[in-house]
Design a protein around this motif. Sequence first.
Motif, mmCIF file in Angstrom:
data_model
loop_
_atom_site.group_PDB
_atom_site.id
_atom_site.type_symbol
_atom_site.label_atom_id
_atom_site.label_comp_id
_atom_site.label_asym_id
_atom_site.label_seq_id
_atom_site.Cartn_x
_atom_site.Cartn_y
_atom_site.Cartn_z
ATOM 1 N N ALA A 7 6.209 5.892 10.146
ATOM 2 C CA ALA A 7 5.629 6.564 11.310
ATOM 3 C C ALA A 7 4.124 6.749 11.123
ATOM 4 O O ALA A 7 3.328 6.510 12.040
ATOM 5 C CB ALA A 7 6.305 7.915 11.532
ATOM 6 N N GLY A 8 3.726 7.144 9.919
ATOM 7 C CA GLY A 8 2.314 7.368 9.646
ATOM 8 C C GLY A 8 1.499 6.091 9.766
ATOM 9 O O GLY A 8 0.380 6.079 10.282
ATOM 10 N N VAL A 12 0.825 -1.212 0.000
ATOM 11 C CA VAL A 12 0.000 0.000 0.000
ATOM 12 C C VAL A 12 0.856 1.258 0.000
ATOM 13 O O VAL A 12 0.583 2.210 -0.731
ATOM 14 C CB VAL A 12 -0.954 0.004 1.210
ATOM 15 C CG1 VAL A 12 -1.758 1.285 1.259
ATOM 16 C CG2 VAL A 12 -1.867 -1.206 1.139
ATOM 17 N N LEU A 13 1.882 1.285 0.841
ATOM 18 C CA LEU A 13 2.703 2.485 0.979
ATOM 19 C C LEU A 13 4.134 2.191 0.556
ATOM 20 O O LEU A 13 4.614 1.075 0.707
ATOM 21 C CB LEU A 13 2.718 2.953 2.440
ATOM 22 C CG LEU A 13 1.375 3.256 3.090
ATOM 23 C CD1 LEU A 13 1.546 3.457 4.581
ATOM 24 C CD2 LEU A 13 0.765 4.487 2.457
ATOM 25 N N LYS A 14 4.800 3.232 0.065
ATOM 26 C CA LYS A 14 6.249 3.094 -0.128
ATOM 27 C C LYS A 14 6.876 2.994 1.246
ATOM 28 O O LYS A 14 6.282 3.404 2.238
ATOM 29 C CB LYS A 14 6.782 4.321 -0.855
ATOM 30 C CG LYS A 14 6.260 4.411 -2.250
ATOM 31 C CD LYS A 14 6.875 5.588 -2.979
ATOM 32 C CE LYS A 14 6.221 5.757 -4.322
ATOM 33 N NZ LYS A 14 5.404 6.975 -4.399
ATOM 34 N N VAL A 56 -5.234 4.386 7.112
ATOM 35 C CA VAL A 56 -4.710 3.900 5.835
ATOM 36 C C VAL A 56 -5.496 2.675 5.368
ATOM 37 O O VAL A 56 -5.844 2.558 4.193
ATOM 38 C CB VAL A 56 -3.209 3.544 5.982
ATOM 39 C CG1 VAL A 56 -2.672 2.956 4.692
ATOM 40 C CG2 VAL A 56 -2.404 4.774 6.381
ATOM 41 N N HIS A 73 9.404 4.316 3.663
ATOM 42 C CA HIS A 73 10.426 5.234 4.174
ATOM 43 C C HIS A 73 10.002 5.663 5.572
ATOM 44 O O HIS A 73 8.912 5.309 6.034
ATOM 45 C CB HIS A 73 10.685 6.411 3.223
ATOM 46 C CG HIS A 73 9.508 7.316 2.978
ATOM 47 N ND1 HIS A 73 9.027 8.190 3.928
ATOM 48 C CD2 HIS A 73 8.722 7.486 1.895
ATOM 49 C CE1 HIS A 73 7.997 8.864 3.419
ATOM 50 N NE2 HIS A 73 7.787 8.444 2.188
ATOM 51 N N ILE A 74 10.843 6.429 6.238
ATOM 52 C CA ILE A 74 10.592 6.698 7.652
ATOM 53 C C ILE A 74 9.261 7.436 7.884
ATOM 54 O O ILE A 74 8.571 7.198 8.878
ATOM 55 C CB ILE A 74 11.781 7.462 8.274
ATOM 56 C CG1 ILE A 74 11.612 7.552 9.787
ATOM 57 C CG2 ILE A 74 11.963 8.842 7.663
ATOM 58 C CD1 ILE A 74 12.831 8.052 10.512
ATOM 59 N N GLY A 75 8.883 8.272 6.926
ATOM 60 C CA GLY A 75 7.639 9.018 7.079
ATOM 61 C C GLY A 75 6.415 8.125 6.998
ATOM 62 O O GLY A 75 5.504 8.190 7.830
ATOM 63 N N THR A 76 6.394 7.252 5.985
ATOM 64 C CA THR A 76 5.242 6.362 5.853
ATOM 65 C C THR A 76 5.218 5.359 7.000
ATOM 66 O O THR A 76 4.149 4.959 7.461
ATOM 67 C CB THR A 76 5.291 5.595 4.511
ATOM 68 O OG1 THR A 76 6.589 5.015 4.367
ATOM 69 C CG2 THR A 76 5.017 6.496 3.342
#
Lengths: 122, 335
Positions: B298-299, B289-291, B307, B293-296
């Motif tokens: 944490a999200g 679903v998401l790439k 999500v 990286h540190i941002g995704t």
Amino acid sequence: MSVTARIAIGWLYLVLCGCMAPEGYEPHVPEGDPRQGREVLAELECGVCHVIPGVPGARGRVGPALADYKRNVYIAGRYPNDPDILTRFVRDAPSMSPDTAMPAIEMSEAQARDIAAYLYSL
Amino acid sequence: MSEQHVQSVLHSAPGSGAELLEELGMVLYVGAALIFVVVMGLLLHAVFSRRLRASARAWVIGGGIVFPAVTLFVLLTYSLAVGSAVSALNSGTALQLLLNCFGIDSNARIPPPLPGTLRINVVGKQWWWEVRYRAADGELRNVPLANELRIPVDEPVELMVSSGDVIHSFWVPSLAGKVDMIPGRTNRLVVRTSEPGIYRGQCAEYCGGQHALMALYVVAEPRERFYDWLRNQAQPARAPTDPFLRSGYDAFMQGRCPECHTVRGTPAEGTSGPDLTHIGGRHSLAAGVLKNHIGTMAGWIAGSQDVKPGNLMPDSEIHTGSQLRALAAWLESLE
């Protein structure tokens, strides 16, 4: 319509005009490209945490919603909403606000400027 | 970074079973179009031609019975041959003969797995994929992973697919046809490709609210790189060295995360969620679903219910902002 009524309406109009916010300072980022910024926001999937109008699927509730961002007074509740500060913040929030949940996201200076430009265009 | 291929049956990977399926599809599309054009032509001729044909009976028998019967028979045997070649279930002599009639050498395409073939168990769950490698090499036995498959190129890989809850279907359109993942049953699928790259796949059987967000990536790599990767995946996670990552590790262990997740080499041994031992090295989070990286990361930890509503992972509400960042940073460091 009587003259009194016309005067009353005119007076009311003026009063309501006074209630509206003045057209004041609107921040913008001269070197930033808002259209590119929108693509970068989508590419980096910032919408996992933020509601960002115009970015598909951006409806996260982890961080603040970013609609009408140019009218925010503070960034992260502590810095004035200034283009240079916002450009720094979107790239590296923790260095400016150590308790923030927003990680430093890998992106170029130009991408950060584009993102800031897009946020101010909302 | 390898090239990411379009997820499409019309973009089959060279040397894969999907290539045969694409050929079969083309024969059907083009053949059906030709037949349609000819039939419409005959129809117009029948409507506008003044002359009554003496051979009407021959047309009815020839075009109405003989032609469809022959065409359908040929197509049926051809599609059965393709099906057998793709799944490599059987290679009896009669079938082999039939395959050869159509120029399909099933053994060249997908040989029946020899002892020592790489075998991967894939278990569909709502809404992610549990993956377990069972390489012949003793050291690489039983490596648990999730939501991503890696395969060596030019080598048949045997997938044993099943389900942990409801019916799912494993489908990577560029590599092979769909194979259902059925509770209490194990289906077999052999995949192979000669082109390195990243192929996307997804669940192809409605399996609940987030069925559409149940995807995965299959990464095909040259043999040496693949085995380096698998050896690394078999290792436990390294202990965090820097104090920030250490605080992320602590946040993970003190939270509820270990109840469901395993990080090999740590006390976290939960099994109801994906194994996170090397999550930082995967291409996606939350099953494609998401790439990643540190941002995704944490999200996803803090807002997984935004999500993918209804998934079994609760939103994390106990971490402070900096703990969340540290937690995401620690997980990203697990490559």
